[in-house]
Design a protein around this motif. Structure first.
Motif, PDB file in Angstrom:
ATOM      1  N   GLU A   1       0.796  -1.231   0.000  1.00  0.00           N
ATOM      2  CA  GLU A   1       0.000   0.000   0.000  1.00  0.00           C
ATOM      3  C   GLU A   1       0.828   1.281   0.000  1.00  0.00           C
ATOM      4  OE1 GLU A   1      -1.491   1.222   4.421  1.00  0.00           O
ATOM      5  OE2 GLU A   1      -2.404  -0.571   3.585  1.00  0.00           O
ATOM      6  N   LYS A   2       2.079   1.224   0.410  1.00  0.00           N
ATOM      7  CA  LYS A   2       2.921   2.430   0.430  1.00  0.00           C
ATOM      8  C   LYS A   2       3.888   2.471  -0.756  1.00  0.00           C
ATOM      9  CE  LYS A   2       2.204   3.364   5.139  1.00  0.00           C
ATOM     10  NZ  LYS A   2       2.317   4.523   5.920  1.00  0.00           N
ATOM     11  N   ILE A   3       3.672   1.556  -1.702  1.00  0.00           N
ATOM     12  CA  ILE A   3       4.493   1.499  -2.911  1.00  0.00           C
ATOM     13  C   ILE A   3       3.631   1.975  -4.079  1.00  0.00           C
ATOM     14  CG2 ILE A   3       5.769  -0.030  -4.473  1.00  0.00           C
ATOM     15  CD1 ILE A   3       6.269  -1.865  -2.046  1.00  0.00           C
TER      16      ILE A   3
ATOM     17  N   MET B   1      11.308 -12.914   5.825  1.00  0.00           N
ATOM     18  CA  MET B   1      11.696 -11.601   6.354  1.00  0.00           C
ATOM     19  C   MET B   1      13.034 -11.161   5.757  1.00  0.00           C
ATOM     20  SD  MET B   1       9.252 -10.541   8.267  1.00  0.00           S
ATOM     21  CE  MET B   1       9.877  -9.282   9.361  1.00  0.00           C
ATOM     22  N   ALA B   2      13.931 -12.109   5.502  1.00  0.00           N
ATOM     23  CA  ALA B   2      15.243 -11.770   4.935  1.00  0.00           C
ATOM     24  C   ALA B   2      15.091 -11.132   3.556  1.00  0.00           C
ATOM     25  CB  ALA B   2      16.122 -13.011   4.852  1.00  0.00           C
ATOM     26  N   SER B   3      14.125 -11.602   2.746  1.00  0.00           N
ATOM     27  CA  SER B   3      13.954 -11.010   1.415  1.00  0.00           C
ATOM     28  C   SER B   3      13.346  -9.612   1.512  1.00  0.00           C
ATOM     29  CB  SER B   3      13.132 -11.922   0.495  1.00  0.00           C
ATOM     30  OG  SER B   3      11.765 -11.885   0.774  1.00  0.00           O
ATOM     31  N   ILE B   4      12.535  -9.384   2.539  1.00  0.00           N
ATOM     32  CA  ILE B   4      11.996  -8.038   2.759  1.00  0.00           C
ATOM     33  C   ILE B   4      13.143  -7.101   3.148  1.00  0.00           C
ATOM     34  CG2 ILE B   4      10.511  -6.612   4.240  1.00  0.00           C
ATOM     35  CD1 ILE B   4       8.595  -9.072   4.370  1.00  0.00           C
ATOM     36  N   SER B   5      14.056  -7.584   3.973  1.00  0.00           N
ATOM     37  CA  SER B   5      15.199  -6.774   4.421  1.00  0.00           C
ATOM     38  C   SER B   5      16.124  -6.381   3.276  1.00  0.00           C
ATOM     39  CB  SER B   5      16.003  -7.531   5.473  1.00  0.00           C
ATOM     40  OG  SER B   5      15.233  -7.721   6.617  1.00  0.00           O
ATOM     41  N   ARG B   6      16.204  -7.212   2.246  1.00  0.00           N
ATOM     42  CA  ARG B   6      17.075  -6.937   1.099  1.00  0.00           C
ATOM     43  C   ARG B   6      16.394  -6.118   0.009  1.00  0.00           C
ATOM     44  NH1 ARG B   6      18.070 -12.568   1.801  1.00  0.00           N
ATOM     45  NH2 ARG B   6      16.662 -12.953   0.074  1.00  0.00           N
ATOM     46  N   CYS B   7      15.105  -5.971   0.096  1.00  0.00           N
ATOM     47  CA  CYS B   7      14.301  -5.332  -0.955  1.00  0.00           C
ATOM     48  C   CYS B   7      14.504  -3.813  -0.975  1.00  0.00           C
ATOM     49  CB  CYS B   7      12.836  -5.668  -0.687  1.00  0.00           C
ATOM     50  SG  CYS B   7      11.675  -4.982  -1.860  1.00  0.00           S
ATOM     51  N   THR B   8      14.479  -3.244  -2.164  1.00  0.00           N
ATOM     52  CA  THR B   8      14.570  -1.792  -2.328  1.00  0.00           C
ATOM     53  C   THR B   8      13.438  -1.080  -1.605  1.00  0.00           C
ATOM     54  OG1 THR B   8      15.539  -2.136  -4.513  1.00  0.00           O
ATOM     55  CG2 THR B   8      14.676   0.063  -4.062  1.00  0.00           C
ATOM     56  N   TYR B   9      12.299  -1.754  -1.487  1.00  0.00           N
ATOM     57  CA  TYR B   9      11.104  -1.176  -0.868  1.00  0.00           C
ATOM     58  C   TYR B   9      10.962  -1.604   0.593  1.00  0.00           C
ATOM     59  CZ  TYR B   9      10.381  -0.571  -5.820  1.00  0.00           C
ATOM     60  OH  TYR B   9      10.560  -0.240  -7.133  1.00  0.00           O
ATOM     61  N   LYS B  10      12.070  -1.939   1.194  1.00  0.00           N
ATOM     62  CA  LYS B  10      12.106  -2.401   2.589  1.00  0.00           C
ATOM     63  C   LYS B  10      11.391  -1.427   3.534  1.00  0.00           C
ATOM     64  CE  LYS B  10      15.592  -2.719   6.200  1.00  0.00           C
ATOM     65  NZ  LYS B  10      17.029  -2.758   6.474  1.00  0.00           N
ATOM     66  N   SER B  11      11.677  -0.151   3.396  1.00  0.00           N
ATOM     67  CA  SER B  11      11.101   0.853   4.285  1.00  0.00           C
ATOM     68  C   SER B  11       9.581   0.891   4.169  1.00  0.00           C
ATOM     69  CB  SER B  11      11.699   2.222   3.963  1.00  0.00           C
ATOM     70  OG  SER B  11      11.103   3.212   4.747  1.00  0.00           O
ATOM     71  N   GLU B  12       9.067   0.889   2.953  1.00  0.00           N
ATOM     72  CA  GLU B  12       7.626   0.950   2.735  1.00  0.00           C
ATOM     73  C   GLU B  12       6.927  -0.302   3.269  1.00  0.00           C
ATOM     74  OE1 GLU B  12       9.994   1.595   0.514  1.00  0.00           O
ATOM     75  OE2 GLU B  12       9.502   3.409  -0.612  1.00  0.00           O
ATOM     76  N   ILE B  13       7.494  -1.464   2.985  1.00  0.00           N
ATOM     77  CA  ILE B  13       6.898  -2.726   3.434  1.00  0.00           C
ATOM     78  C   ILE B  13       6.979  -2.844   4.946  1.00  0.00           C
ATOM     79  CG2 ILE B  13       7.124  -5.242   3.363  1.00  0.00           C
ATOM     80  CD1 ILE B  13       8.031  -4.906   0.393  1.00  0.00           C
ATOM     81  N   THR B  14       8.114  -2.481   5.519  1.00  0.00           N
ATOM     82  CA  THR B  14       8.281  -2.555   6.973  1.00  0.00           C
ATOM     83  C   THR B  14       7.301  -1.619   7.674  1.00  0.00           C
ATOM     84  OG1 THR B  14      10.615  -3.137   6.710  1.00  0.00           O
ATOM     85  CG2 THR B  14       9.941  -2.316   8.863  1.00  0.00           C
ATOM     86  N   ASP B  15       7.063  -0.458   7.108  1.00  0.00           N
ATOM     87  CA  ASP B  15       6.103   0.484   7.685  1.00  0.00           C
ATOM     88  C   ASP B  15       4.702  -0.135   7.736  1.00  0.00           C
ATOM     89  OD1 ASP B  15       5.471   3.001   8.830  1.00  0.00           O
ATOM     90  OD2 ASP B  15       4.699   3.712   6.894  1.00  0.00           O
ATOM     91  N   VAL B  16       4.301  -0.791   6.663  1.00  0.00           N
ATOM     92  CA  VAL B  16       2.998  -1.460   6.619  1.00  0.00           C
ATOM     93  C   VAL B  16       2.941  -2.567   7.670  1.00  0.00           C
ATOM     94  CG1 VAL B  16       1.509  -2.970   5.229  1.00  0.00           C
ATOM     95  CG2 VAL B  16       2.509  -0.914   4.206  1.00  0.00           C
ATOM     96  N   LEU B  17       4.000  -3.346   7.781  1.00  0.00           N
ATOM     97  CA  LEU B  17       4.028  -4.446   8.750  1.00  0.00           C
ATOM     98  C   LEU B  17       3.983  -3.920  10.190  1.00  0.00           C
ATOM     99  CD1 LEU B  17       6.580  -6.871   7.061  1.00  0.00           C
ATOM    100  CD2 LEU B  17       4.074  -7.023   7.070  1.00  0.00           C
ATOM    101  N   MET B  18       4.675  -2.809  10.446  1.00  0.00           N
ATOM    102  CA  MET B  18       4.634  -2.209  11.783  1.00  0.00           C
ATOM    103  C   MET B  18       3.220  -1.735  12.116  1.00  0.00           C
ATOM    104  SD  MET B  18       7.520  -2.353  13.347  1.00  0.00           S
ATOM    105  CE  MET B  18       7.422  -1.046  14.532  1.00  0.00           C
ATOM    106  N   GLN B  19       2.550  -1.120  11.152  1.00  0.00           N
ATOM    107  CA  GLN B  19       1.175  -0.677  11.379  1.00  0.00           C
ATOM    108  C   GLN B  19       0.252  -1.857  11.648  1.00  0.00           C
ATOM    109  OE1 GLN B  19       0.194   1.785   8.002  1.00  0.00           O
ATOM    110  NE2 GLN B  19       1.360   3.514   8.788  1.00  0.00           N
TER     111      GLN B  19
END
Length: 174
Positions: free
Chosen positions: A15-17, A112-130
């Protein structure tokens, strides 16, 4: 895997991408899908979980079995729901419950490791934190309701919580 793109979009993970970058984000994640039969366990309590899960088809329940054989259903996850996030994001990465298929089900797994390596890590992590924060608030409200002594007070708090969430959906609350 492109066949899971719609499920991932519906889960809110992207959603943030920007829409035109969905395919790029999808290609950077190590996504797998697996079919499970009705009654099959995806994870058991205390299993190691290093990936988030999204229900592609079917439904999953998290449940807790106690020593006396009693089973409590903790949560029900329908199509496009993200689950096992609290375990995958935790330090110990252990499942707090059993995750069982209610019907024939397909699950999308994203490490989770592939999310950490992704260019969109910040956007995806923000969604997961919410999502984690929302789940935490929901559990806090449940504890508040169960902690009340009288049935009348429990019902009043429950109705108040429902009112708050319906107002939020209408845009009254932020």
């Amino acid at each position: 895997m492109i066949k899971y793109l719609e499920t991932i979009i519906e889960s809110g993970l992207f959603e943030k991408i920007e829409k035109e970058k969905y395919i790029d984000a999808l290609e950077q994640l190590t996504i797998t899908g697996k079919k499970f039969n009705k009654g099959a366990a995806i994870f058991y309590e205390k299993d190691m979980i290093d990936r988030i899960c999204i229900v592609n088809r079917g439904s999953v329940r998290s449940e807790k079995m106690y020593a006396d054989g009693e089973i409590h259903i903790l949560e029900l996850y329908e199509e496009s729901a993200i689950f096992a996030l609290e375990a995958a994001a935790s330090k110990r990465r252990t499942s707090p419950a059993d995750y069982i298929c209610n019907e024939d089900t397909t699950i999308v797994f994203i490490p989770m490791a592939s999310i950490s390596r992704c260019t969109y890590k910040s956007e995806i992590t923000d969604v997961l934190m919410q999502k984690l924060a929302g789940d935490n608030i929901k559990k806090t409200r449940k504890i508040e309701i169960l902690g009340e002594r009288g049935l009348r007070n429990r019902i009043m708090i429950y109705l108040d919580v429902l009112r708050m969430f319906s107002e939020k959906k209408k845009g009254v609350l932020l």
